[in-house]
Design a protein around this motif. Sequence first.
Motif, PDB file in Angstrom:
ATOM      1  N   PRO A 183     -46.494 -66.785  42.305  1.00  0.00           N
ATOM      2  CA  PRO A 183     -45.131 -66.725  41.757  1.00  0.00           C
ATOM      3  C   PRO A 183     -45.123 -67.215  40.303  1.00  0.00           C
ATOM      4  N   GLN A 186     -42.798 -67.578  36.339  1.00  0.00           N
ATOM      5  CA  GLN A 186     -41.518 -67.631  35.649  1.00  0.00           C
ATOM      6  C   GLN A 186     -41.778 -67.640  34.152  1.00  0.00           C
ATOM      7  N   ASP A 223     -38.535 -58.868  38.438  1.00  0.00           N
ATOM      8  CA  ASP A 223     -38.984 -59.474  39.692  1.00  0.00           C
ATOM      9  C   ASP A 223     -40.147 -60.416  39.455  1.00  0.00           C
ATOM     10  N   ASN A 273     -38.993 -63.576  38.315  1.00  0.00           N
ATOM     11  CA  ASN A 273     -38.029 -64.157  39.250  1.00  0.00           C
ATOM     12  C   ASN A 273     -36.657 -64.341  38.605  1.00  0.00           C
ATOM     13  N   SER A 319     -32.824 -63.545  38.493  1.00  0.00           N
ATOM     14  CA  SER A 319     -31.817 -63.200  39.495  1.00  0.00           C
ATOM     15  C   SER A 319     -31.115 -61.890  39.154  1.00  0.00           C
ATOM     16  N   GLN A 375     -43.028 -59.054  45.315  1.00  0.00           N
ATOM     17  CA  GLN A 375     -42.719 -59.641  44.014  1.00  0.00           C
ATOM     18  C   GLN A 375     -43.793 -59.342  42.975  1.00  0.00           C
TER      19      GLN A 375
END
Length: 553
Positions: free
Chosen positions: A301, A303, A340, A343, A345, A415
């Motif tokens: 994941p 960001q 995505d 991440n 929204s 993702q």
Amino acid sequence: MGEWYEKAVIYQIYPKSFKDSNNDGVGDLPGITEKLDYVQQLGANTIWLNPIFVSPQIDNGYDVSNYFAIDPILGNIDDFQQMVTEIHKRNMYLILDLPINDTSDQHPWFQDAVKNKESIFRDYYIWGENNGKRPNNWGSFFGGSMWEPDPNGGSQYYCHLFDKKMPDLNWENPEVRKSMADIANFWIDKGVDGFRLDAFIHIAKANFEQNILNQDEKFPIDSSLYANLPNVKTNLQNFIKLVKNDHPDAFFLGEASSADAYQAAEYTRPDQPGCDMVVTSDNYGEIYPTKDPQIPKFFQPRQLDAEKLKDTFSVWEAVLKNISLPALTWGNHDISRVLDRLNISEDNLDMPKALAVVMYLQRGIPIIYYGEEIGMRNLKYKKLKDFHDQRALDLIQLLQNLDYPDEEILQLLNQQDEMTARGPFQWQVGKYVGFSNHHPWNWADHNAVTAESSIADSEGLLAFYQAVLKIKKLPLFSEGSYVLLDTERDVYAYKRELDGIKGFVVVNLGDKSVTYHIPTIKIIHTILSNKANSLVDNVVTMDAGGSIVLTEK
């Protein structure tokens, strides 16, 4: 300097997923031709197509079996010529993806090399052995060994950095370089303006006697033995020189996924034949906030981190100054879609606009991945069995062996996996989003945005992209100097300057309101703002996700 591509705005199209004209579920060249006006109206002036050559499609067209013909699933040479004519009629340019590190095992060169060990094509590929065994323990990017036994028997093995059905070419052989130059010249003569050189950083390998000193894996991967080695530059220059001798205006965009800024500078030096620009996978300003050591980096994941983005572009700008232009992009077909992946929204309607401003108005050439301009997101597959690409299959096996829940694995794949970014372009509301009347080749749940609704929304993302790209074409933002400004953590600001006129781009990538003092004493004119930003006495106040573009009058 002064070449046509220095003012390019590149729009990347994945041909199988853009527009299906004959309703077989696969996008094609006539479908692209049909939608050229849309691309032009966006503000792009150059189209990059992923591979369109004949291929068994083991690796979605990157495994080429005939470089001189169009894959029938995409159309034919007449369709291609019509597309080229329509592109040039609009004063636009065309770049083709050219896989140069390897071919399909169905290519006539490899077929002849296997049938006849005395064939001149035997040396077009890389062969080795170690007392009848594999030459070394090097691992393929697609899993397992990068050495596969000669299909016709004997003690030799052929090299394949990717799938075993994609043997690597031997770029030390001058006939390989000449043959690839002949291919490039063939397509330029048919109207192509340039090429993206896929995986070119691998066209030189280290000594095969050297094993990778890693006892934890049977076939470990170590790119230092087969990426960005010195002979890559030599082989690349020899090839490009052969093309540019006849076609000096041809543009070469090198895909250098793991190259740093210094390597990029060497590949693009203007005093030597080489790439005109390189694109890398490491310029997205990503961090990994919840790193799990058991999950490969590709699927971690991520960001966006403004400081990481600043550090990246300050280095690239410093190193490439007076050498070449940086590639400005948020992604491509080899990685999941930016919204995505980072991440962001779906409720955050400002950040997609902020991302466009912060990236594309810097010094460099924008590369926009199809659908990004309307806010397309990843496809969302419902089951693990829906994934078929090798990287996803490897992750599933790895994490299931470690007892990760299937739901968690599915979430990671949806993702981060690249196949989620290759869905049909969402043209309009309907069963198959206006892409086709037939079930698409790559299909799953998707978000609700469409080009049709976006075109009708004067305040939406598409209109904002059009405004950004219109500004990009101004000499100040296409030719001006670039200085990244010192700001607080979440503010990304830079100055462009040309002929004594300054422009300022300020973006708030954080989640709180900020203020920033514009360092100028002249009157400022706002030419773009994505929120109700206030500007008083050269001090701009921006909410989260706000961005503003200003110039001196």
